[in-house]
Every structure is written in structure tokens, then in C-alpha cells.
Design a protein around this motif. Structure first.
Motif, PDB file in Angstrom:
ATOM      1  N   ALA A 101       1.018  -1.251   0.375  1.00 21.16           N
ATOM      2  CA  ALA A 101      -0.109   0.381  -0.419  1.00 21.16           C
ATOM      3  C   ALA A 101       1.115   0.946  -0.210  1.00 21.16           C
ATOM      4  O   ALA A 101       2.165   1.234  -0.314  1.00 21.16           O
ATOM      5  CB  ALA A 101      -0.757  -0.280   1.244  1.00 21.16           C
ATOM      6  N   VAL A 106      -2.053   5.415   3.917  1.00 22.32           N
ATOM      7  CA  VAL A 106      -3.224   5.034   4.558  1.00 22.32           C
ATOM      8  C   VAL A 106      -2.662   5.526   6.059  1.00 22.32           C
ATOM      9  O   VAL A 106      -3.150   5.565   6.948  1.00 22.32           O
ATOM     10  CB  VAL A 106      -2.624   3.668   4.986  1.00 22.32           C
ATOM     11  CG1 VAL A 106      -2.857   2.879   5.863  1.00 22.32           C
ATOM     12  CG2 VAL A 106      -3.232   2.934   3.461  1.00 22.32           C
ATOM     13  N   VAL A 137      -4.523  -2.787   1.881  1.00 20.18           N
ATOM     14  CA  VAL A 137      -4.539  -1.145   2.450  1.00 20.18           C
ATOM     15  C   VAL A 137      -4.852  -1.561   3.441  1.00 20.18           C
ATOM     16  O   VAL A 137      -4.302  -0.682   4.571  1.00 20.18           O
ATOM     17  CB  VAL A 137      -6.039  -0.328   1.915  1.00 20.18           C
ATOM     18  CG1 VAL A 137      -4.956   0.006   0.574  1.00 20.18           C
ATOM     19  CG2 VAL A 137      -6.721  -0.662   1.570  1.00 20.18           C
TER      20      VAL A 137
END
Length: 225
Positions: A101, A106, A137
Motif C-alpha cells: 500500500a 494509509v 490497505v
């Protein structure tokens, strides 16, 4: 910004690495050059009269059927093409394998949620890819909503998709912010009265987001937190 209540993050190219980087990684895994694969994707979509990824992002085709049509399209253009390393009918599993990710974005989702904002993911995605990208994620326990094109049968930049998001969230367009890397999506959201942030790179996006929200998202040196 006092009138900002719900912050929506795009997945591909925002919470994930840039889309060109994903195509390059897929080439490393399979030997398929990005331009060759994208041409095949366009060929499949053209047969249905829709944009390049709409066949799977709007769930017009299953992943398996789309992969079979990709293989046919690739072989039509190059009968000698080597597809021995490509698993086109389970495309998502191979596409996302080993892909990290975008960690700073994030982290920003988590920070904004902790600061009291509602946060969500507004994504053009594929039914069968859901387990792969959601695990990547790791935000299931953080986001308030995920609105996925393949579940809604409509996708960005279609107005209906943004209307679904505002209805689900209960937050009006003017109090909603879309963070997206695709200009067409940004323009469509803005035309519907959304606040928008056109993602270009982590530092630019986090700097703008920090100014909009008052939430500290950057280290003093200017690097993503």
C-alpha cells in the motif's frame, strides 16, 4: 476546514502505488508490456462500447470471462505472444501479489479518522479483487464506508456513483472531499459540488490535506508522517 465532514480516498494510485508502477510490476511478473496489456484491455472494452476497465469495474463481465477475453485479444494482435507466466483469468491475485500500500496515505486515513473526520474509500474496482486490495490497505477497521463500482454497477466519473456515495454517507456534496489521481474524476466530482484534491504525489497531497483539515500529516522536515 470547518465545513468538511467526510473525506473520500481513491484506491488505485492514491492508497496504492501509482498505476504506471503497477503495470510495470505486472510486466515483471508476466512479461506483458504495459502498452500491450492496455491495448488488449481497450480491445475488450471496445467490443462492449465502454471505457477500458469498465467491463470489470462495472461488473459487466466476471474476472474469469474478462481474463479469457483479454487472452483472445492478446493473441489476435500477436499469435506468438508468450502468456505462459500470465494468469489472466485470476488476474487480481497476480496483479496485487507483493504490492505494498501507499503507507503515508494509509497513515493519513488513520490520522484523519482519529481527529474526528469521517473517512471512506471511493473506488473503481472489481468484485473478485476485493479480498486482495482490502487486505493490502488494511483499513477495514478504520473507514466508515467503502463504495465500490463493481457493487454499484456504476463507476467514476459517472454522476450516479458520486450520488450513491453522498446518499450512503448522509453527507452533502459540499461537505465531502474526494482525493483522486484521475483528472476526469476530480472534474466530475467538482461539477457536482464536491470539494476535491487532485493527487499528484504524497507530499503535495498531504500538504494540501493538512491545510484543509488542520490535522498534522507531515513531519517538520516535510516528509510524510
Amino acid at each position: 476546514m470547518s465545513d468538511l465532514k467526510f473525506i473520500w480516498f481513491d484506491f488505485g494510485g492514491v492508497l496504492s502505488p501509482p498505476i504506471p508502477a503497477l503495470f510495470e510490476q505486472y510486466q515483471f511478473k508476466t512479461g506483458l508490456a504495459p502498452r500491450v496489456l492496455q491495448q488488449a484491455m481497450s480491445d475488450v472494452a471496445d467490443e462492449l462500447g465502454v471505457p477500458m476497465l469498465a467491463p470489470v469495474e462495472s461488473a459487466l463481465l466476471s474476472e474469469q470471462e474478462w481474463g479469457a477475453r483479454l487472452e483472445q485479444a492478446l493473441r489476435r494482435r500477436d499469435p506468438q505472444i508468450d502468456l505462459s507466466r500470465a494468469r489472466l483469468q485470476t488476474f487480481g491475485e497476480q496483479w496485487f501479489a507483493g504490492v505494498p500500500a501507499n503507507a503515508p496515505l494509509v497513515a493519513a486515513v488513520r490520522a484523519l479518522k482519529q481527529a474526528g473526520f469521517s473517512v471512506g474509500i471511493l473506488t473503481n474496482n472489481v468484485v473478485e479483487w476485493s479480498p486482495h486490495w482490502r487486505a493490502m490497505v488494511g483499513l477495514e477497521d478504520v473507514v466508515d464506508l467503502i463504495v465500490d463500482s463493481s457493487a454499484e454497477r456504476t463507476r467514476k466519473p459517472e454522476a450516479t456513483f458520486f450520488q450513491v456515495a453522498t446518499e450512503r454517507s448522509g453527507v452533502a456534496a459540499e461537505h465531502s472531499l474526494l482525493i483522486d489521481d484521475v483528472g476526469e474524476n476530480i472534474e466530475a466530482a467538482a461539477a457536482l459540488g464536491w470539494q476535491v484534491l487532485h493527487f499528484r504525489d504524497n507530499h503535495q497531497a498531504l500538504s494540501q490535506l493538512q491545510r484543509l483539515t488542520g490535522v498534522s500529516l507531515l513531519q517538520p522536515a516535510g516528509e510524510p508522517a
